[in-house]
Design a protein around this motif. Structure first.
Motif, PDB file in Angstrom:
ATOM      1  N   MET A 192     -18.064 -17.996   8.844  1.00 49.65           N
ATOM      2  CA  MET A 192     -18.097 -16.803   8.111  1.00 49.65           C
ATOM      3  C   MET A 192     -16.684 -15.999   7.228  1.00 49.65           C
ATOM      4  SD  MET A 192     -19.891 -12.992   9.017  1.00 49.65           S
ATOM      5  CE  MET A 192     -21.269 -13.619   9.034  1.00 49.65           C
ATOM      6  N   GLY A 193     -16.871 -16.076   6.061  1.00 50.90           N
ATOM      7  CA  GLY A 193     -15.676 -15.608   5.241  1.00 50.90           C
ATOM      8  C   GLY A 193     -15.435 -14.097   5.376  1.00 50.90           C
ATOM      9  N   MET A 194     -14.185 -13.800   4.821  1.00 44.95           N
ATOM     10  CA  MET A 194     -13.916 -12.333   4.855  1.00 44.95           C
ATOM     11  C   MET A 194     -14.880 -11.629   4.027  1.00 44.95           C
ATOM     12  SD  MET A 194     -10.129 -10.500   3.537  1.00 44.95           S
ATOM     13  CE  MET A 194     -10.585 -11.128   1.887  1.00 44.95           C
ATOM     14  N   PHE A 195     -15.321 -12.024   2.800  1.00 51.39           N
ATOM     15  CA  PHE A 195     -16.236 -11.099   1.960  1.00 51.39           C
ATOM     16  C   PHE A 195     -17.513 -11.168   2.685  1.00 51.39           C
ATOM     17  CE2 PHE A 195     -13.188 -12.553  -1.068  1.00 51.39           C
ATOM     18  CZ  PHE A 195     -12.611 -11.209  -1.368  1.00 51.39           C
ATOM     19  N   ASP A 196     -18.074 -12.018   3.474  1.00 44.54           N
ATOM     20  CA  ASP A 196     -19.334 -12.087   4.129  1.00 44.54           C
ATOM     21  C   ASP A 196     -19.209 -10.975   5.164  1.00 44.54           C
ATOM     22  OD1 ASP A 196     -20.525 -14.119   2.381  1.00 44.54           O
ATOM     23  OD2 ASP A 196     -19.751 -15.742   4.007  1.00 44.54           O
ATOM     24  N   ASN A 197     -18.255 -10.926   5.801  1.00 44.95           N
ATOM     25  CA  ASN A 197     -17.873 -10.116   6.872  1.00 44.95           C
ATOM     26  C   ASN A 197     -18.065  -8.406   6.312  1.00 44.95           C
ATOM     27  OD1 ASN A 197     -17.630  -8.579   9.404  1.00 44.95           O
ATOM     28  ND2 ASN A 197     -15.326  -9.231   9.485  1.00 44.95           N
ATOM     29  N   LEU A 198     -17.134  -8.377   5.140  1.00 44.62           N
ATOM     30  CA  LEU A 198     -17.223  -7.128   4.361  1.00 44.62           C
ATOM     31  C   LEU A 198     -18.692  -6.682   3.913  1.00 44.62           C
ATOM     32  CD1 LEU A 198     -14.118  -7.208   2.285  1.00 44.62           C
ATOM     33  CD2 LEU A 198     -14.935  -5.063   3.533  1.00 44.62           C
ATOM     34  N   ARG A 199     -19.268  -7.458   3.356  1.00 44.40           N
ATOM     35  CA  ARG A 199     -20.791  -7.270   2.939  1.00 44.40           C
ATOM     36  C   ARG A 199     -21.662  -6.782   4.227  1.00 44.40           C
ATOM     37  NH1 ARG A 199     -23.952 -11.885   0.692  1.00 44.40           N
ATOM     38  NH2 ARG A 199     -23.415 -12.661   2.827  1.00 44.40           N
ATOM     39  N   ASP A 200     -21.496  -7.495   5.266  1.00 47.19           N
ATOM     40  CA  ASP A 200     -22.327  -7.285   6.297  1.00 47.19           C
ATOM     41  C   ASP A 200     -21.998  -5.577   6.953  1.00 47.19           C
ATOM     42  OD1 ASP A 200     -23.535  -9.631   6.414  1.00 47.19           O
ATOM     43  OD2 ASP A 200     -22.164 -10.496   7.871  1.00 47.19           O
ATOM     44  N   LYS A 201     -20.699  -5.374   6.954  1.00 49.42           N
ATOM     45  CA  LYS A 201     -20.271  -4.138   7.248  1.00 49.42           C
ATOM     46  C   LYS A 201     -20.865  -2.988   6.416  1.00 49.42           C
ATOM     47  CE  LYS A 201     -16.194  -5.165  10.177  1.00 49.42           C
ATOM     48  NZ  LYS A 201     -14.764  -5.085  10.242  1.00 49.42           N
ATOM     49  N   ALA A 202     -20.632  -3.334   5.042  1.00 48.07           N
ATOM     50  CA  ALA A 202     -21.268  -2.412   4.026  1.00 48.07           C
ATOM     51  C   ALA A 202     -22.824  -2.278   4.075  1.00 48.07           C
ATOM     52  CB  ALA A 202     -20.923  -2.883   2.571  1.00 48.07           C
ATOM     53  N   THR A 203     -23.376  -3.335   4.454  1.00 52.69           N
ATOM     54  CA  THR A 203     -24.893  -3.232   4.727  1.00 52.69           C
ATOM     55  C   THR A 203     -25.261  -2.345   5.861  1.00 52.69           C
ATOM     56  OG1 THR A 203     -25.205  -5.466   3.614  1.00 52.69           O
ATOM     57  CG2 THR A 203     -26.967  -4.558   5.087  1.00 52.69           C
ATOM     58  N   ASP A 204     -24.432  -2.595   6.936  1.00 51.46           N
ATOM     59  CA  ASP A 204     -24.747  -1.741   8.058  1.00 51.46           C
ATOM     60  C   ASP A 204     -24.494  -0.354   7.754  1.00 51.46           C
ATOM     61  OD1 ASP A 204     -25.472  -4.025   9.637  1.00 51.46           O
ATOM     62  OD2 ASP A 204     -23.517  -4.161  10.483  1.00 51.46           O
ATOM     63  N   ALA A 205     -23.594   0.087   7.061  1.00 48.75           N
ATOM     64  CA  ALA A 205     -23.040   1.360   6.877  1.00 48.75           C
ATOM     65  C   ALA A 205     -24.224   1.938   6.090  1.00 48.75           C
ATOM     66  CB  ALA A 205     -21.665   1.542   5.850  1.00 48.75           C
ATOM     67  N   VAL A 206     -24.652   1.369   5.029  1.00 51.58           N
ATOM     68  CA  VAL A 206     -25.610   1.760   4.024  1.00 51.58           C
ATOM     69  C   VAL A 206     -27.174   2.014   4.675  1.00 51.58           C
ATOM     70  CG1 VAL A 206     -27.064   1.355   2.078  1.00 51.58           C
ATOM     71  CG2 VAL A 206     -24.780   0.960   1.881  1.00 51.58           C
ATOM     72  N   ASP A 207     -27.579   1.056   5.630  1.00 54.84           N
ATOM     73  CA  ASP A 207     -28.572   1.524   6.668  1.00 54.84           C
ATOM     74  C   ASP A 207     -28.559   2.525   7.428  1.00 54.84           C
ATOM     75  OD1 ASP A 207     -29.868  -0.951   5.804  1.00 54.84           O
ATOM     76  OD2 ASP A 207     -29.330  -2.519   7.440  1.00 54.84           O
ATOM     77  N   GLU A 208     -27.362   2.691   7.864  1.00 54.47           N
ATOM     78  CA  GLU A 208     -27.242   3.951   8.975  1.00 54.47           C
ATOM     79  C   GLU A 208     -26.811   5.194   8.328  1.00 54.47           C
ATOM     80  OE1 GLU A 208     -24.275   3.032  11.962  1.00 54.47           O
ATOM     81  OE2 GLU A 208     -24.993   0.823  12.220  1.00 54.47           O
TER      82      GLU A 208
END
Length: 67
Positions: free
Chosen positions: A1-17
């Motif tokens: 998993m690349g750096m941008f994939d990790n960032l996107r996953d964190k952003a998705t989690d933040a938007v979900d929560e």
């Protein structure tokens, strides 16, 4: 998993929560920009905030996070 994939996953989690808080922040930023421009670019600012909300809402593929 690349750096941008990790960032996107964190952003998705933040938007979900915290989608409601993110939406409020986008709205406040739009209001601030509108005040600073004296309302001269209100239509463009509204378009920008709507676009930002659509992009954030699309992170998880659902239209339920950002109102």
């Amino acid at each position: 998993m690349g750096m941008f994939d990790n960032l996107r996953d964190k952003a998705t989690d933040a938007v979900d929560e915290h989608g409601d808080k993110v939406s409020e922040g986008v709205d406040k930023a739009g209001e601030f920009a509108n005040e600073k421009t004296g309302g001269e670019h209100g239509d463009k600012i509204d378009q920008g905030t709507d676009f930002a909300k659509d992009r954030l809402d699309g992170l998880d593929g659902q239209d339920d996070d950002i109102q």
